[in-house]
Design a protein around this motif. Structure first.
Motif, PDB file in Angstrom:
ATOM      1  N   GLU A 185     -97.888 -46.355-132.218  1.00 45.52           N
ATOM      2  CA  GLU A 185     -98.603 -45.087-132.100  1.00 45.52           C
ATOM      3  C   GLU A 185     -99.363 -44.769-133.382  1.00 45.52           C
ATOM      4  OE1 GLU A 185     -96.917 -41.293-130.615  1.00 45.52           O
ATOM      5  OE2 GLU A 185     -95.234 -42.595-130.152  1.00 45.52           O
ATOM      6  N   ARG A 186    -100.560 -44.207-133.211  1.00 51.35           N
ATOM      7  CA  ARG A 186    -101.380 -43.796-134.336  1.00 51.35           C
ATOM      8  C   ARG A 186    -100.631 -42.827-135.254  1.00 51.35           C
ATOM      9  NH1 ARG A 186    -107.417 -41.870-134.218  1.00 51.35           N
ATOM     10  NH2 ARG A 186    -106.450 -39.947-134.850  1.00 51.35           N
ATOM     11  N   GLY A 187     -99.783 -42.031-134.636  1.00 47.01           N
ATOM     12  CA  GLY A 187     -99.072 -41.010-135.396  1.00 47.01           C
ATOM     13  C   GLY A 187     -98.194 -41.569-136.501  1.00 47.01           C
ATOM     14  N   GLN A 188     -97.754 -42.805-136.355  1.00 49.96           N
ATOM     15  CA  GLN A 188     -96.901 -43.400-137.385  1.00 49.96           C
ATOM     16  C   GLN A 188     -97.677 -43.550-138.692  1.00 49.96           C
ATOM     17  OE1 GLN A 188     -93.458 -44.414-137.078  1.00 49.96           O
ATOM     18  NE2 GLN A 188     -93.665 -43.070-135.326  1.00 49.96           N
ATOM     19  N   PRO A 234     -92.777 -53.391-139.852  1.00 52.44           N
ATOM     20  CA  PRO A 234     -91.411 -53.514-139.315  1.00 52.44           C
ATOM     21  C   PRO A 234     -91.322 -53.159-137.822  1.00 52.44           C
ATOM     22  CG  PRO A 234     -91.349 -52.411-141.426  1.00 52.44           C
ATOM     23  CD  PRO A 234     -92.801 -52.557-141.072  1.00 52.44           C
ATOM     24  N   GLN A 235     -92.104 -52.164-137.401  1.00 52.66           N
ATOM     25  CA  GLN A 235     -92.069 -51.794-135.979  1.00 52.66           C
ATOM     26  C   GLN A 235     -92.829 -52.800-135.126  1.00 52.66           C
ATOM     27  OE1 GLN A 235     -92.901 -47.630-135.055  1.00 52.66           O
ATOM     28  NE2 GLN A 235     -92.397 -47.102-137.150  1.00 52.66           N
ATOM     29  N   ARG A 258     -83.089 -53.320-134.690  1.00 51.96           N
ATOM     30  CA  ARG A 258     -81.828 -52.579-134.633  1.00 51.96           C
ATOM     31  C   ARG A 258     -82.045 -51.104-134.326  1.00 51.96           C
ATOM     32  NH1 ARG A 258     -83.435 -53.610-139.396  1.00 51.96           N
ATOM     33  NH2 ARG A 258     -83.226 -52.211-141.166  1.00 51.96           N
ATOM     34  N   PHE A 259     -83.184 -50.544-134.773  1.00 52.15           N
ATOM     35  CA  PHE A 259     -83.402 -49.116-134.519  1.00 52.15           C
ATOM     36  C   PHE A 259     -83.612 -48.843-133.031  1.00 52.15           C
ATOM     37  CE2 PHE A 259     -87.651 -50.764-135.269  1.00 52.15           C
ATOM     38  CZ  PHE A 259     -88.428 -50.112-134.323  1.00 52.15           C
ATOM     39  N   HIS A 291     -93.882 -50.680-144.938  1.00 54.25           N
ATOM     40  CA  HIS A 291     -92.594 -50.025-144.679  1.00 54.25           C
ATOM     41  C   HIS A 291     -92.461 -49.462-143.268  1.00 54.25           C
ATOM     42  CE1 HIS A 291     -91.276 -50.291-148.863  1.00 54.25           C
ATOM     43  NE2 HIS A 291     -92.538 -50.061-149.172  1.00 54.25           N
ATOM     44  N   ILE A 292     -93.573 -49.114-142.649  1.00 50.47           N
ATOM     45  CA  ILE A 292     -93.493 -48.427-141.358  1.00 50.47           C
ATOM     46  C   ILE A 292     -94.076 -49.266-140.220  1.00 50.47           C
ATOM     47  CG2 ILE A 292     -94.011 -46.282-140.129  1.00 50.47           C
ATOM     48  CD1 ILE A 292     -92.369 -45.814-142.676  1.00 50.47           C
ATOM     49  N   ALA A 334     -98.383 -39.991-140.033  1.00 53.52           N
ATOM     50  CA  ALA A 334     -97.202 -39.399-140.665  1.00 53.52           C
ATOM     51  C   ALA A 334     -96.967 -40.018-142.037  1.00 53.52           C
ATOM     52  CB  ALA A 334     -95.976 -39.582-139.781  1.00 53.52           C
ATOM     53  N   ALA A 335     -97.197 -41.322-142.136  1.00 51.86           N
ATOM     54  CA  ALA A 335     -96.984 -42.000-143.415  1.00 51.86           C
ATOM     55  C   ALA A 335     -97.974 -41.489-144.460  1.00 51.86           C
ATOM     56  CB  ALA A 335     -97.128 -43.512-143.241  1.00 51.86           C
ATOM     57  N   GLN A 378     -98.534 -49.227-148.252  1.00 49.33           N
ATOM     58  CA  GLN A 378     -97.113 -48.859-148.090  1.00 49.33           C
ATOM     59  C   GLN A 378     -96.798 -48.558-146.632  1.00 49.33           C
ATOM     60  OE1 GLN A 378     -96.941 -45.554-150.865  1.00 49.33           O
ATOM     61  NE2 GLN A 378     -95.619 -46.704-152.253  1.00 49.33           N
ATOM     62  N   ILE A 438     -79.703 -49.914-131.063  1.00 45.46           N
ATOM     63  CA  ILE A 438     -78.610 -48.966-131.235  1.00 45.46           C
ATOM     64  C   ILE A 438     -78.541 -48.001-130.059  1.00 45.46           C
ATOM     65  CG2 ILE A 438     -78.156 -46.830-132.495  1.00 45.46           C
ATOM     66  CD1 ILE A 438     -78.379 -48.465-135.047  1.00 45.46           C
ATOM     67  N   LYS A 439     -79.710 -47.623-129.564  1.00 47.10           N
ATOM     68  CA  LYS A 439     -79.746 -46.643-128.502  1.00 47.10           C
ATOM     69  C   LYS A 439     -79.026 -47.137-127.240  1.00 47.10           C
ATOM     70  CE  LYS A 439     -82.818 -43.623-126.036  1.00 47.10           C
ATOM     71  NZ  LYS A 439     -84.028 -43.576-125.264  1.00 47.10           N
TER      72      LYS A 439
END
Lengths: 236, 250
Positions: free
Chosen positions: A128-131, A152-153, A229-230, A148-149, A134-135, A144, A233-234
């Motif tokens: 999503e663009r929002g990531q 990884p996703q 893992r993120f 970092h964001i 937000a960063a 960065q 976990i759900k």
């Protein structure tokens, strides 16, 4: 039909001894491809008109031709071209002395780059663009944010495809024998040719690739569960 | 403290902002209201350069810059002095709750991890999520995610927090937990600019209300002025539709 078990065993060790060459081809091409492909994916996502069009054409060209053809073309054309170039520049380098593995690196890197560029593009495009927004709002730089964001996703979606590309690359390096590179396949073929033990030799190579590719796939499964893992976990 | 003058923004042919001015003093809670498409979210996003305005000037503390031609350094500076709370939270999916809050401190501002974690834990305590530190966003409810979003915003101690419809994506029963936190921040004197459709909340929390329509500010003033004694027909029409009881209050 008799199987020459002694030959089977001996050749298997020969094939194993050539595993480093196969892995070398794979890993080198992958490492060279990764940054190139990532850059291309970014270009494609940005849709800058000319550069993006150029990258798109490159990908279409590489995806749209058999790798055998790319190998044959590059291996027969490039050395002569380079030789002519070196000649006009007046250098005293003999291009034909170069290790043929250099050409193999080139072909497999070009090819893998095209495939990975599309893998990265789809994976980054799924975030999503929002990531990114937000960063940036949190005061991160774009680099960065990617490190970092976003990456990884994106890896969660990309890894299964990267695994595919890697496994295909491993298998694809078997064509390096066309460039006289002594990889697993080439070694087995040469060994077989003395006594016409092709069946045994091919069985050895068969086993060799299965072992390597299985290990690679297991490694990717671990990697997937780590980067995902993120999400996983759900489900617990 | 923050002053924007004559901001213009166009998408292709549609003019979304047609020369808007806005001023925010320290401790202000500015609420921006208006029908959808009025440009209020765009205005908010232009304040920290999520959208690039075509024209306009910004005065932020001692800094003065042109919105259309701001350098990357100027933009980064503005972003570090502001925080943004999104409609759909936009928590970092791959980070835990604690990491979501520390990211801006560690990566954005170079604060050492132990110190950042102390600050982050304080912020999380404030939004009542101390027990969710190690959770990932996907494990939280919408209301909890937005509270983390607010914790992420207050942790960096910004001069102003920008809220873009912070409760619009929430289930009705989760709205109040988020609004309660924003109200608490308002009581503590946090400077905020809030785009919202929650009229009762807006009337309650605002020190200054702005009503926008079609890319212009139609009317602004104290919440009493706007909600109880709107001067413009456009404002009345909007309030009637969205808040019928106002008619009887007048």
């Amino acid at each position: 039909m008799d199987i020459n078990y002694q030959f089977l065993e001996q050749t298997f060790y020969l094939v194993l001894a050539a595993v480093p060459t196969t892995l070398n081809l794979t890993v080198t091409s992958l490492l060279l491809s990764l940054p190139l492909a990532f850059f291309m994916a970014l270009v494609r996502l940005r849709r800058t008109r000319y550069v993006s069009g150029f990258v798109g054409a490159y990908i279409t060209l590489l995806r749209g031709t058999p790798i055998v053809l790319q190998i044959l073309l590059i291996y027969s054309l490039l050395p002569s071209l380079l030789h002519a170039l070196v000649g006009t520049l007046g250098w005293t380098i003999n291009v034909f002395d170069w290790n043929p593995i250099l050409y193999a690196y080139l072909v497999f890197t070009l090819n893998t780059t095209a495939l990975l560029a599309e893998v990265f593009r789809s994976a980054l495009g799924s975030i999503e663009r929002g990531q990114m927004e937000a960063a940036l709002c949190a005061g991160l730089t774009k680099v960065q944010a990617y490190v970092h964001i976003l990456i990884p996703q994106a890896l969660v979606t990309a890894l299964p495809n990267i695994c595919n590309v890697t496994v295909n690359l491993i298998k694809g390096t078997s064509l390096a024998f066309l460039m006289t590179v002594k990889d697993m396949t080439a070694v087995a073929k040469v060994a077989a040719s003395y006594g016409y033990n092709y069946i045994e030799a091919y069985l050895d190579v068969f086993a060799g690739y299965i072992i390597i590719c299985s290990i690679v796939q297991v490694l990717f499964v671990f990697a997937e569960s780590h980067v995902g893992r993120f999400r996983l976990i759900k489900q617990k | 403290m923050l002053k924007i003058t004559n901001i213009h923004k166009k998408y292709k042919t549609a003019e979304v902002l047609k020369g808007v001015d806005i001023q925010v003093a320290k401790g202000d809670v500015v609420v921006i209201l208006g029908p959808s498409g009025s440009g209020k979210t765009t205005l908010l996003r232009c304040l920290n350069f999520l959208e690039h305005a075509d024209q306009g000037e910004m005065e932020f503390g001692a800094d003065r810059l042109q919105l259309a031609s701001a350098s990357a350094r100027e933009i980064a500076k503005v972003r570090k002095k502001t925080a943004f709370v999104f409609q759909n939270y936009n928590l970092f999916q791959n980070k835990t709750v604690l990491e979501n809050v520390t990211a801006g401190l560690i990566l954005g501002r170079g604060i050492k991890r132990p110190e950042a974690e102390v600050i982050a834990r304080k912020a999380l305590a404030k939004v009542g999520l101390s027990d969710r530190e190690t959770y990932y966003p996907l494990q939280l409810s919408g209301g909890q995610q937005q509270r983390v979003g607010i914790a992420r915003a207050i942790a960096v101690n910004p001069d102003v927090i920008l809220f873009d419809e912070p409760t619009s994506a929430l289930d009705p029963e989760l709205v109040s937990e988020v609004l309660a936190i924003i109200k608490q921040l308002a009581r503590e004197g946090t400077t905020m600019v809030i785009v919202t459709h929650e009229m009762n909340f807006a009337a309650d929390v605002a020190t200054h209300a702005i009503f926008m329509a079609e890319g212009n500010i139609v009317e602004q003033g104290s919440p009493q002025d706007i909600f109880l004694h709107p001067q413009q027909e456009r404002t009345r029409k909007f309030l009637r539709r969205i808040l019928p009881q106002v008619e009887y209050n007048i």
